[in-house]
Scaffold this active site. Structure first.
Site, PDB file in Angstrom:
ATOM      1  N   ARG A   1      15.952 -44.631 -25.354  1.00  0.00           N
ATOM      2  CA  ARG A   1      14.680 -44.498 -26.085  1.00  0.00           C
ATOM      3  C   ARG A   1      14.856 -43.608 -27.319  1.00  0.00           C
ATOM      4  O   ARG A   1      15.546 -42.594 -27.267  1.00  0.00           O
ATOM      5  CB  ARG A   1      13.624 -43.877 -25.154  1.00  0.00           C
TER       6      ARG A   1
ATOM      7  N   ARG B   1      13.979 -37.855 -27.552  1.00  0.00           N
ATOM      8  CA  ARG B   1      13.172 -36.781 -26.985  1.00  0.00           C
ATOM      9  C   ARG B   1      14.060 -35.808 -26.221  1.00  0.00           C
ATOM     10  O   ARG B   1      14.979 -36.227 -25.539  1.00  0.00           O
ATOM     11  CB  ARG B   1      12.120 -37.373 -26.027  1.00  0.00           C
TER      12      ARG B   1
END
Ligand code: AMP
Length: 213
Positions: free
Chosen positions: A125, A158
Site C-alpha cells: 500500500r 504509512r
C-alpha cells in the site's frame, strides 16, 4: 440502507470499498483512522495523545475514539441522512456505544480475507502525501512508478504498514475486534462478504448485498 458500517482486518480493503460506496450512495465516508491521522498532522491535542498508539499498532483508548466518532456520525446524518463508517467499532464498548446512539447502523458488512493476503496488500500500500489518494502496487498501481496520478508527487508508505507493526495490529484485531463480529451477528446485523479478488469484484459483491437489504 444509508447507515452502513464496514468491518474487516487491516488491509482487507475497507477504506477502498467504503469510498466507492460513499460515491455510489452519496453518503459521507468516515474513516476513524483518517480522522486520527488528520489530528496528528494538524498537531492537535488529540493528535498528540493518539500518535504513539498508532505508531505502535495499538488501538487508541475507547474514551477518546467513541466521542469523536459519534459526534462525526450525528453531523453526517444531519447533513446527508447517513454514513459509511470504516475503522469503527473495533471493540465491544465502541459497538455498544454506537448501538445505544440515535444514529446506530442498519447493516454491518464484514470483509473476509486471510491474514497472509492482508499483509501482502498492506506492505504494497502507498498513499499520496498531497491529496491522500491510496494506491496498491499490486491491485491499484499508479500510472507512473510510485507517483500520484493526480499530483505527480512521490508516493509514501504509512509508518504503521511496516511488517512488525502490522503483526501487532493483527494481534489487536484478533483480541479486541473479532468479538465485535459476534456481537453484530447476535443482533442480526452482520453480513459477510468475500474480500478476495479485484477491487471491482468486491465492490459488486457489496452492492448486491446492499440491494437486497
Ligand atoms: P486504520 O486507518 O483504520 O487502519 O487505523 C489506523 C490506526 O488508528 C489503528 O491501528 C489504531 O491505532 C487507530 N484507530 C483507528 N480507528 C480506531 C478505533 N475505532 N479504535 C481504536 N483505535 C483506532
Amino acid at each position: 440502507m444509508k447507515r452502513i458500517v464496514i468491518l474487516g482486518p487491516p488491509g482487507s480493503g475497507k477504506g477502498t470499498q467504503a469510498k466507492l460506496i460513499s460515491e455510489k450512495y452519496g453518503v459521507p465516508h468516515i474513516s476513524t483512522g483518517d480522522v486520527l491521522r488528520e489530528n496528528i498532522s494538524k498537531k492537535t491535542k488529540i493528535g498528540e495523545i493518539v500518535r504513539e498508539y498508532i505508531e505502535r499498532g495499538e488501538l487508541v483508548p475507547d474514551e477518546i475514539i467513541i466521542k469523536i466518532t459519534i459526534d462525526k456520525l450525528i453531523e453526517a446524518v444531519n447533513v446527508s441522512g447517513g454514513y459509511i463508517l470504516d475503522g469503527y467499532p473495533r471493540t465491544i464498548p465502541q459497538a455498544e456505544a454506537l448501538e445505544k446512539s440515535i444514529i446506530k447502523p442498519e447493516i454491518v458488512i464484514d470483509i473476509k480475507l486471510s491474514e497472509d493476503e492482508c499483509v501482502r496488500r498492506l506492505t504494497n500500500r502507498r498513499y499520496c502525501p498531497n491529496c491522500g489518494e491510496v494506491y496498491n502496487m499490486l491491485l491499484k498501481p499508479p500510472r507512473e512508478n510510485e507517483k500520484c496520478d493526480k499530483c505527480n508527487v512521490k508516493l509514501l508508505q504509512r509508518e504503521d504498514d511496516r511488517e512488525d507493526v502490522i503483526r501487532r495490529r493483527f494481534k489487536e484485531y484478533y483480541n479486541k475486534t473479532k468479538p465485535v463480529m459476534d456481537y453484530y451477528r447476535s443482533i442480526g446485523k452482520l453480513v459477510e462478504v468475500d474480500g478476495g479478488g479485484s477491487i471491482e469484484e468486491i465492490h459488486k459483491r457489496i452492492l448486491e448485498i446492499l440491494k437486497f437489504t
